[in-house]
Design a protein around this motif. Structure first.
Motif, PDB file in Angstrom:
ATOM      1  N   SER A  43       9.012   1.310  29.687  1.00 42.92           N
ATOM      2  CA  SER A  43       7.954   2.107  29.045  1.00 42.92           C
ATOM      3  C   SER A  43       7.678   1.586  27.630  1.00 42.92           C
ATOM      4  O   SER A  43       8.587   1.071  26.964  1.00 42.92           O
ATOM      5  N   GLU A  69      24.948  12.797  32.133  1.00 43.37           N
ATOM      6  CA  GLU A  69      23.750  12.617  32.973  1.00 43.37           C
ATOM      7  C   GLU A  69      23.275  11.156  32.901  1.00 43.37           C
ATOM      8  O   GLU A  69      22.876  10.571  33.904  1.00 43.37           O
ATOM      9  N   THR A 101      17.236  14.750  25.164  1.00 40.64           N
ATOM     10  CA  THR A 101      16.957  15.625  26.318  1.00 40.64           C
ATOM     11  C   THR A 101      18.015  15.571  27.419  1.00 40.64           C
ATOM     12  O   THR A 101      17.992  16.389  28.327  1.00 40.64           O
ATOM     13  N   MET A 102      18.951  14.628  27.380  1.00 37.29           N
ATOM     14  CA  MET A 102      19.937  14.531  28.472  1.00 37.29           C
ATOM     15  C   MET A 102      21.350  14.543  27.904  1.00 37.29           C
ATOM     16  O   MET A 102      21.572  14.096  26.774  1.00 37.29           O
ATOM     17  N   SER A 145      13.784   7.631  24.205  1.00 35.06           N
ATOM     18  CA  SER A 145      12.581   7.997  24.980  1.00 35.06           C
ATOM     19  C   SER A 145      12.869   8.122  26.474  1.00 35.06           C
ATOM     20  O   SER A 145      11.987   8.522  27.240  1.00 35.06           O
ATOM     21  N   ASP A 146      14.076   7.804  26.936  1.00 36.97           N
ATOM     22  CA  ASP A 146      14.396   7.931  28.372  1.00 36.97           C
ATOM     23  C   ASP A 146      14.334   9.392  28.813  1.00 36.97           C
ATOM     24  O   ASP A 146      14.665  10.302  28.044  1.00 36.97           O
ATOM     25  N   THR A 147      13.923   9.585  30.072  1.00 36.21           N
ATOM     26  CA  THR A 147      13.941  10.929  30.654  1.00 36.21           C
ATOM     27  C   THR A 147      14.750  10.857  31.952  1.00 36.21           C
ATOM     28  O   THR A 147      15.189   9.768  32.356  1.00 36.21           O
ATOM     29  N   ARG A 148      14.848  12.001  32.651  1.00 32.06           N
ATOM     30  CA  ARG A 148      15.598  12.006  33.926  1.00 32.06           C
ATOM     31  C   ARG A 148      14.932  11.112  34.973  1.00 32.06           C
ATOM     32  O   ARG A 148      15.553  10.728  35.945  1.00 32.06           O
ATOM     33  N   HIS A 149      13.648  10.821  34.769  1.00 33.11           N
ATOM     34  CA  HIS A 149      12.937   9.990  35.750  1.00 33.11           C
ATOM     35  C   HIS A 149      13.116   8.494  35.476  1.00 33.11           C
ATOM     36  O   HIS A 149      12.757   7.665  36.301  1.00 33.11           O
ATOM     37  N   SER A 150      13.648   8.166  34.312  1.00 35.93           N
ATOM     38  CA  SER A 150      13.689   6.742  33.911  1.00 35.93           C
ATOM     39  C   SER A 150      14.520   5.899  34.877  1.00 35.93           C
ATOM     40  O   SER A 150      14.207   4.727  35.122  1.00 35.93           O
ATOM     41  N   GLU A 206       7.267   3.285  24.977  1.00 41.01           N
ATOM     42  CA  GLU A 206       8.069   4.042  23.999  1.00 41.01           C
ATOM     43  C   GLU A 206       9.471   3.439  23.904  1.00 41.01           C
ATOM     44  O   GLU A 206      10.032   3.291  22.818  1.00 41.01           O
ATOM     45  N   HIS A 208      21.684  12.220  22.997  1.00 40.34           N
ATOM     46  CA  HIS A 208      20.318  12.019  23.487  1.00 40.34           C
ATOM     47  C   HIS A 208      19.514  13.294  23.307  1.00 40.34           C
ATOM     48  O   HIS A 208      20.049  14.393  23.486  1.00 40.34           O
TER      49      HIS A 208
END
Ligand code: SF4
Length: 546
Positions: A294, A415, A410-411, A336-341, A296, A408
């Protein structure tokens, strides 16, 4: 007579290894033979037997952050046995005082060891080493060649040769541009070629060009230099680029069964002339630091020169069009990583026809911008593990060391660790590996591909990411078995008579066909031992060198 020992520390020994640790053989060459051949110990093969160290010996230990703790253990043992203990390598360059405090160093070498090492040995053996030696950043034509004659047989799959040190980029997670410098230092082409010929004579077909960045001048750098009023920068970059092409032209003249692998930035995908030269030079694989899929994520690591999304897929596929297989390197744990990354990254790697992939966890390594930022915050938090501040995480016993260090947004850290494990599992599932094995033709080669993929996974994923130490041990054991099964697949028939291309021309000019016939006659008075050797050599050269 005292001996010189050179030790590559590791807490895991596999019996066989993929790459030769080049620095050991370069320093062996720098040591000379005045004190006999140095004794080389690579602990990725077998652990060091301290009983082999005698009082008065010199023990050189090369450390990076990942093996510094084991290196200090070895230094303490060697010190206790009355040996002189010297540290070098990136980590010792960054923390010379730590090597004295934790590893009982008599001396530390900062920077390149190629030139300064003989003086260090001499000073130790004279009983008066300096605490610190500045090796500096030596010029490319001063890089020492390696003593490959000291290699144990059948233990390594790939040999390694260096062609350039330094990298002009400034990625936030990498220390290379700060330790090796941003000014690329190209090694003299003929020295590289001679070393490769020596390795092919010994039976190595697979050779890693162990460079920080094989593509030090991108087209964008040239365009930028062209916009400057002063043309000196442009001339400098053009000269660097021309040397790269000269090197690849010489590699192209070597036997066709050689396979080279290197590390390169993705910008090379926009440079067809360079890719074509790589194809001709038999560079069949490259580690490409993709880092994030990504925009970001790329911003997070100061890698704005990379592409994201579908443009990234197109760039990675371009390498394949030139016969270059990509080992894509991806980082997890970026802010910028999310659970979908995790799934998105694996899906992209598959769409982009990446042949191998590694998914690493963001780790603040000393010497990097990331580390400096993180250490300021972490000092405030003051976390201790077994009494060791987290800002010195490499000193924590390995089984107690956290796998991730940066909170992190958000995680949870667990995780992220599990997400990374899942990415390795998916990319290296039997089904996916077998599907990717179509890149080679014969069934035998496809099985080899599967074995190598599984070896890569065992060596680098399970032992690096798994939190459970029993699982790490099992993985190391499995890697050992697969490694033994794989190693023969990489070796070729030795070609002891192989000559450096170009050098044989000089001789073939000196000895023409008529001479060859004359030497071959039974009563040929001139068929002296020396000429016969030359004749054999000429015939072998014709057979093996294009
Ligand atoms: S990650 Fe690669 S491109 Fe970035 S600074 Fe390090 S060596 Fe250079």
């Amino acid at each position: 007579m005292p001996r010189v020992h050179l030790v590559n520390p590791s807490t895991k020994s596999f019996g066989v290894a993929v790459f030769t640790p080049r620095w050991l053989y370069v320093l062996a060459s720098a040591t000379g033979t005045r004190w006999g051949d140095p004794r080389i110990v690579d602990e990725t093969l077998e652990p060091l037997d301290v009983e082999t160290i005698a009082p008065g010996d010199v023990v050189g230990i090369g450390i990076h952050t990942g093996n510094a703790r084991r290196g200090y253990e070895i230094g303490c043992d060697a010190h206790q046995r009355g040996a002189w203990v010297v540290y070098g390598g990136i980590h010792a360059t960054l923390f010379p005082d730590e090597a004295a405090e934790h590893g009982r160093a008599h001396a530390v070498v900062r920077g390149d060891g190629d030139l300064v090492w003989p003086r260090v040995v001499e000073d130790c053996l004279a009983g008066a080493p300096n605490p610190l030696y500045e090796g500096g950043r030596i010029a490319g034509d001063q890089f020492a060649s390696a003593r490959w004659d000291l290699l144990p047989t059948g233990r390594y799959m790939w040999a390694s040769v260096q062609t350039v040190r330094g990298c002009p980029k400034h990625c936030s997670f990498c220390s290379v541009w700060r330790t090796d410098g941003q000014q690329p230092r190209n090694r003299a082409v003929e020295r590289v070629v001679r070393e490769i010929v020596q390795l092919r004579r010994m039976g190595f077909r697979f050779i890693a060009l162990a460079d920080d960045n094989f593509y030090p001048v991108a087209l964008a750098d040239l365009a930028q230099a062209r916009r400057r009023a002063d043309g000196s920068r442009l001339r400098e970059l053009e000269a660097l680029r021309a040397e790269r092409f000269a090197l690849m032209a010489r590699l192209a003249e070597l036997p066709d069964d050689l396979v080279f692998y290197t590390q390169i930035t993705m910008e090379a995908a926009e440079d067809p002339a360079f890719l074509e030269a790589m194809r001709r030079a038999k560079i069949r694989g490259a580690l490409v630091g993709v880092e994030s899929v990504s925009p970001e994520g790329l911003k997070d690591v100061y890698k704005g020169f990379n592409f994201a999304g579908e443009e990234l897929v197109a760039r990675l596929r371009t390498f394949r069009q030139y016969g270059i297989h990509v080992l894509g390197s991806f980082i997890f744990g970026l802010p910028s990583d999310t659970r979908h990354s995790f799934d998105a990254t694996v899906a992209l790697a598959q769409r982009a026809d990446v042949t191998f992939a590694q998914f690493v966890l963001l780790t603040p390594f000393p010497g990097t911008l990331d580390f400096e930022k993180w250490a300021v915050e972490e000092k405030r938090r003051g976390t201790l593990v077994d009494g060791v501040p987290l800002t010195r995480h490499w000193l924590i016993p390995e089984e107690r060391r956290p796998r991730l260090y940066t909170p992190h947004p958000t995680m949870s850290l667990e995780e992220i660790r599990l997400g990374a494990e899942r990415a390795w599992d998916r990319f290296y599932s039997w089904r996916n590996v077998w599907a990717r094995s179509r890149v080679v033709e014969s069934i035998r080669a496809r099985f080899a591909f599967v074995l190598i993929s599984k070896l890569y996974r065992q060596m680098y994923a399970n032992t690096g990411i798994a939190a459970d130490s029993a699982r790490v041990q099992r993985s190391a054991q499995r890697a050992r078995w697969i490694g033994y099964a794989c190693r023969r697949l990489f070796l070729g028939k030795p070609l002891p008579d192989l000559q450096v291309p170009g050098e044989q021309l000089e001789l073939s000019e000196a000895i023409n066909e008529a001479d060859v016939d004359a030497f071959s006659t039974p009563d040929g008075v001139r068929a002296s031992a020396q000429l016969n050797r030359r004749l054999r050599w000429m015939r072998a050269t014709r057979a093996h060198v294009k």
